[in-house]
Scaffold this active site. Structure first.
Site, PDB file in Angstrom:
ATOM      1  N   CYS A  57       0.883  -1.185   0.000  1.00  0.00           N
ATOM      2  CA  CYS A  57       0.000   0.000   0.000  1.00  0.00           C
ATOM      3  C   CYS A  57       0.906   1.217   0.000  1.00  0.00           C
ATOM      4  CB  CYS A  57      -0.917  -0.006   1.224  1.00  0.00           C
ATOM      5  SG  CYS A  57      -1.789  -1.556   1.529  1.00  0.00           S
ATOM      6  N   SER A  58       1.492   1.539  -1.134  1.00  0.00           N
ATOM      7  CA  SER A  58       2.674   2.399  -1.165  1.00  0.00           C
ATOM      8  C   SER A  58       2.399   3.898  -1.144  1.00  0.00           C
ATOM      9  CB  SER A  58       3.521   2.067  -2.398  1.00  0.00           C
ATOM     10  OG  SER A  58       2.781   2.278  -3.593  1.00  0.00           O
ATOM     11  N   GLY A  59       1.193   4.327  -1.521  1.00  0.00           N
ATOM     12  CA  GLY A  59       0.946   5.764  -1.596  1.00  0.00           C
ATOM     13  C   GLY A  59       1.002   6.444  -0.230  1.00  0.00           C
ATOM     14  N   PRO A  60       1.530   7.675  -0.154  1.00  0.00           N
ATOM     15  CA  PRO A  60       2.044   8.507  -1.245  1.00  0.00           C
ATOM     16  C   PRO A  60       3.507   8.282  -1.617  1.00  0.00           C
ATOM     17  CG  PRO A  60       2.012   9.776   0.763  1.00  0.00           C
ATOM     18  CD  PRO A  60       1.437   8.435   1.117  1.00  0.00           C
ATOM     19  N   GLY A  61       4.201   7.356  -0.903  1.00  0.00           N
ATOM     20  CA  GLY A  61       5.506   6.956  -1.412  1.00  0.00           C
ATOM     21  C   GLY A  61       6.717   7.257  -0.558  1.00  0.00           C
ATOM     22  N   ASP A 101       1.624  -1.092   4.918  1.00  0.00           N
ATOM     23  CA  ASP A 101       1.309   0.177   5.597  1.00  0.00           C
ATOM     24  C   ASP A 101      -0.182   0.404   5.384  1.00  0.00           C
ATOM     25  OD1 ASP A 101       1.428   2.592   6.872  1.00  0.00           O
ATOM     26  OD2 ASP A 101       2.373   3.655   5.206  1.00  0.00           O
ATOM     27  N   CYS A 160      -0.642   4.065  11.076  1.00  0.00           N
ATOM     28  CA  CYS A 160      -0.443   5.366  11.731  1.00  0.00           C
ATOM     29  C   CYS A 160      -1.595   5.560  12.714  1.00  0.00           C
ATOM     30  CB  CYS A 160      -0.395   6.481  10.704  1.00  0.00           C
ATOM     31  SG  CYS A 160       0.076   8.064  11.443  1.00  0.00           S
TER      32      CYS A 160
END
Length: 462
Positions: free
Chosen positions: A293-297, A362, A415
Site C-alpha cells: 500500500c505504497s501511496g504517497p511513497g 502500511d 499510523c
C-alpha cells in the site's frame, strides 16, 4: 507588510464627494489572517485537508517567513482546539453555535486562538478579527464579534477550562485538550496497554502532544544523500533513525537534496517502520521487496534507496491511480532500487504467491496517530469508520503473508495506536494460520518518542 501579530493596517477609505457625507472607512483585511480564514473555509465547506490547502493559500497571498509561520500556527492551532474554543464562544455569545453564522464562527475561532494561545496583543487580536468579519461578512456581525471577543479576552485559556470543563476524567480531558470523547477513550485504551506508571499524566501528555506543532523531520536517503549534507543545510541529526535530521526552520523544499528527491520530508516514526522491514534478518534470497500500500511513497523511496545498496529492488503497489502517480514522482531519485510502480488492488494480487522476500503493509487506517499533523482529522473521523476498516486491514495482512516466501518477512504498520487496528488485526490474522511467527511489535508515541503514533509488527512466514 505589517507584522500580523500587531494587526493589519487600516485603510483611510474613499475621499468624500463635495458636499456629501464621507463614507465609513473600511478596514483592510490583514493578508496573513485572510489566508487563515480562507483555509478554514476550505476545510469546512470543501472538505479540504489543511496540509494541502494551506500551501496554496500562502502562495496566493504571497506569504513567507514570519507571516507564513504565523498563518500556519493560526490555522493549525485553531482547528486543533476547535472543540474547546467552540464551547468558550458559545458561553460568551450566550447563544448556541447553530445560531451563529458559519462564516462569523470561523473568524471567531481564529480570534479566540490569538487571544488564548498566541502571543498576539489582545487589542490586535480583537481589532484584526473584527476587521476580518467586517470585510468578509458585514458591519452587523462585526459588532457582535467585537463584543464576544472582548468577553473571551477577560479570562485565560486555563481559566475558561476550569470554568466550563466537565469534572469526569475523560470528559475533562476531551474538553481541555479538544479531542472528541470517543478518541480520548480509544487513545486511553491503547496507552493503558503499555501499563504506564501514571495513566492520567500519560494521557494528558499524549493529548497535549497532539496539539503541538510537529517537528519538521528530513530523511537522507542512503546512497543519494547523507545526514552530513542535511546538517550543513541547517538540520540536526536525531540519532534514532540513522537517516533522520530535524530541520529547525525554513522551507525544506529549498534544500537542494530535498528538491532533487535525494532526501525528503518524513516523520521519524515512518522511517523506523521502513527500517524495521529492511533491518529484519533474512536467510537465503533477498532480491525482491513489496510495498503493498505504497501511496504517497515516502516509505517506498527510503526502502528503494536501501534496496539499491543491497542489489535488491522494491515493487510499489497502490490501489488508487493518482496516489500511484505520487509514488512514481516521489521515487524518481531512488529508481535504481525500484522494480516498478503499479496500480493494483492489494486484495487481488497480480503476482504469484510466495513471490517476495520482504513485504511492507502500511495499511489504510484511522490516522489517529497523526492528529498533530492532520488537525482536521479528529473532527472528521468516527468510531464507525474504524470498524469498517478492520476487515480490509486483516485481508491486506493475509494477502501479504501469502505473497511472501517461506522464511520471508512481513511488517504490518498503521499510523494509529488504536488496539483494534494494531494488535487486534495481527492477533486475528496469525490466530487463523499455523505458518506465521510474530517476532516483535512496537508502538511509538508523540509524547514519548517525538514521532507520530506509529505501530509496527514484524512477522515471519514459516
Amino acid at each position: 507588510m505589517a507584522d500580523p501579530r500587531k494587526g493589519g493596517k487600516r485603510s483611510q477609505g474613499n475621499q468624500p464627494k463635495s458636499g456629501g457625507k464621507p463614507p465609513k472607512p473600511r478596514a483592510a483585511v490583514d493578508p496573513a489572517r485572510a489566508a487563515a480564514y480562507d483555509v478554514l473555509f476550505a476545510v469546512r465547506v470543501e472538505g479540504a485537508y489543511t496540509n494541502l490547502a494551506l500551501p496554496q493559500l500562502l502562495k496566493k497571498y504571497e506569504l513567507s517567513g514570519r507571516d507564513a509561520a504565523f498563518t500556519t500556527e493560526l490555522v493549525s492551532g485553531t482547528i486543533r482546539r476547535q472543540g474547546t474554543y467552540d464551547a468558550i464562544i458559545a458561553a460568551c455569545a450566550a447563544r448556541p453555535l447553530t445560531k451563529i453564522e458559519a462564516k462569523v464562527l470561523d473568524a471567531l475561532r481564529l480570534g479566540t486562538h490569538q487571544l488564548l494561545a498566541m502571543r498576539v496583543p489582545p487589542h490586535a487580536a480583537i481589532s484584526s478579527t473584527v476587521d476580518l468579519v467586517r470585510g468578509r461578512v458585514g458591519q452587523g456581525p462585526a459588532g457582535f464579534s467585537n463584543a464576544v471577543l472582548r468577553r473571551i479576552g477577560e479570562k485565560s485559556l486555563d481559566e475558561w477550562i476550569r470554568l466550563l470543563a466537565p469534572t469526569k476524567a475523560h470528559e475533562f480531558a476531551a474538553f481541555a485538550h479538544s479531542h472528541p470523547r470517543w478518541v480520548v477513550d480509544a487513545l486511553a485504551e491503547a496507552l493503558s496497554a503499555t501499563k504506564p506508571a501514571d495513566m492520567p499524566a500519560e494521557l494528558d501528555a499524549l493529548l497535549a502532544a497532539d496539539n503541538a506543532a510537529p517537528r519538521v523531520m528530513l530523511v537522507a536517503r542512503p546512497g543519494l544523500s547523507t545526514v552530513a549534507e542535511l546538517e550543513a543545510a541547517g538540520g540536526v541529526a536525531t540519532g534514532r533513525s540513522p537517516y533522520a535530521v530535524e530541520l529547525g526552520g525554513g522551507d525544506p523544499s529549498l534544500i537542494p537534496a530535498v528538491a532533487e528527491g535525494r532526501a525528503g520530508v518524513q516523520d521519524e516514526g515512518s522511517q523506523l517502520v521502513a527500517l524495521a522491514l529492511a533491518g529484519a534478518p533474512l536467510e537465503g534470497r533477498d532480491e525482491l521487496w513489496l510495498d503493498l500500500c505504497s501511496g504517497p511513497g515516502g516509505k517506498t523511496a527510503l526502502l528503494a534507496a536501501i534496496a539499491a545498496e543491497r542489489g535488491a529492488t522494491v515493487l510499489a503497489n497502490e490501489r488508487q491511480h493518482h496516489r500511484a502517480q505520487l509514488v512514481a514522482r516521489g521515487t524518481r531519485a531512488s529508481s535504481a532500487g525500484l522494480a516498478g510502480v503499479v496500480t493494483g488492488d492489494g486484495l487481488r494480487p497480480a503476482w504469484a504467491p510466495e513471490t517476495f522476500d520482504r513485504i511492507l503493509v502500511d495499511a489504510p487506517c484511522s490516522g489517529l496517530g497523526a492528529l498533530r499533523r492532520r488537525p482536521e482529522a479528529r473532527w472528521r473521523k468516527t468510531a464507525g469508520e474504524i470498524e469498517e476498516l478492520l476487515p480490509l486491514q486483516r485481508a491486506l495482512l493475509a494477502t501479504a503473508l501469502d505473497s511472501v516466501r517461506p522464511g520471508g518477512v512481513v511488517v504490518y504498520a498503521t499510523c494509529s495506536p488504536v488496539l483494534a487496528e494494531t494488535t487486534g488485526v495481527v492477533d486475528a490474522v496469525i490466530g487463523a494460520r499455523d505458518d506465521v511467527v510474530l517476532e516483535r511489535t512496537e508502538q511509538l508515541w508523540p509524547h514519548r518518542d517525538n514521532t507520530d503514533a506509529m505501530f509496527l509488527a514484524v512477522l515471519r512466514r514459516g
